[in-house]
Design an enzyme around this catalytic site. Sequence first.
Site, PDB file in Angstrom:
ATOM      1  N   LYS A  57      55.364  38.211  21.464  1.00 49.86           N
ATOM      2  CA  LYS A  57      55.776  39.525  21.942  1.00 49.86           C
ATOM      3  C   LYS A  57      55.630  40.548  20.827  1.00 49.86           C
ATOM      4  CE  LYS A  57      56.971  38.284  26.105  1.00 49.86           C
ATOM      5  NZ  LYS A  57      56.265  36.986  26.036  1.00 49.86           N
ATOM      6  N   ASP A  58      55.314  41.765  21.223  1.00 51.64           N
ATOM      7  CA  ASP A  58      55.029  42.844  20.289  1.00 51.64           C
ATOM      8  C   ASP A  58      56.230  43.128  19.382  1.00 51.64           C
ATOM      9  OD1 ASP A  58      54.040  45.145  19.046  1.00 51.64           O
ATOM     10  OD2 ASP A  58      52.973  45.747  20.857  1.00 51.64           O
ATOM     11  N   ARG A  59      55.949  43.392  18.124  1.00 51.52           N
ATOM     12  CA  ARG A  59      57.005  43.801  17.192  1.00 51.52           C
ATOM     13  C   ARG A  59      57.460  45.222  17.485  1.00 51.52           C
ATOM     14  NH1 ARG A  59      57.081  46.598  12.379  1.00 51.52           N
ATOM     15  NH2 ARG A  59      54.804  46.706  12.349  1.00 51.52           N
TER      16      ARG A  59
END
Length: 395
Positions: A97-99
């Site tokens: 998942k995106d930071r």
Amino acid sequence: MTAIENQHLDLTTIDFAAVTHSADLPQPMTPPIKQALYKAKPEDFVVNERLEVDFTDAGEHLWLHIEKSGINTAYLAKLLSEWADIPLRDVGYSGLKDRQALTTQWFSLRLPKKQKPDSDFAPVDIKEHETVKIIAEHWHNKKLNRGTHNANQFVITLRDIEFAKDQTLGDKSSVEQHLQTISKTGVPNYFGPQRFGFGGNNIREALNLFARPLKSTSSAKKKNKRKSAVREQNSMELSAARSLIFNQILAARVQDGSWNTGLNGDVFNLNGSGSIFASEYMDETLQARLASGDIHPTAVMWGTGNDKVAGEAAELESTVVQQDALLAALATGLEQREVKAQRRALRLPVEDLSCRWADEQDEEQTLVLSFTLTTGSFATSVLASIVQHLQLGSA
């Protein structure tokens, strides 16, 4: 299908950022928004993992549903392993998942004695803008493996919207009409810029990898073991190479209008599954199934054994690669390392798409989108079909 022998490429002449800038790839329709800002803050880009599990409430795996922002998945897994005092290999998660987002996802921790850590999970070395919160937990008899979830739900806020000036576009109603259309037709299933690394550096590294000679081995067993190790160690570069070729084939099919209507010799993907089948000719039955969204045309994820595609579809794929020296070099490198060909759908369905204009003073300039995508697809591909110039904020 075999790529042509590549010429020696001068890497200093290639603008890797430009060739991997997927936002500039062609779209079937002109996006109605000229420009907009996204990820101005973490809560402007929300990703919720969709994972259906019947928990046993027994077993040695503690599953944690975690909300995070400012931290990537791999680093959070490391923090969890340190908290639980277990090897990193005993921490499971389904996808990355995106930071730069507010995300929720599941992790699993293998605790053989079924004893939770004495202290609450509160990592001390995270920065001020980073947050982690456990929102649910369950015991289960299985580890969470990669690729277990089948979809992600997105809630994305677009700010500082400037409408296109074209007379057929340029207002809220045109945006809403455009969204209604793509909810029925889907969007081109391009790989997003994340796949190619900062400035397209993953493609540069793939070319450097392919420039190195393959080591000879004395036995088939050692040879296969070595190739498997190379693919695992260099999976990022190999994946980027295949993704760039796929994007360019898809771009050609968007331009000729066949990305969602099919060509003779196409290989089709059954919607919502990994099943594929080939057809030598297009007929009314296939056209009806394409129109209904039951099946999607595919393109090759380049490699050896691409023998299912034929006719016009095969010729187009070959031509796109052979006419571009960079793509030909990548294709040859993949073949030499005996990466096996796969197929990927050209069309990305956008499920549960809805929108609202934010109730703010500048309400005409702020749009909140909600939609669901299958795993392996990119929200930026949806945004690129709506916004001509997407500007990244500072989240």
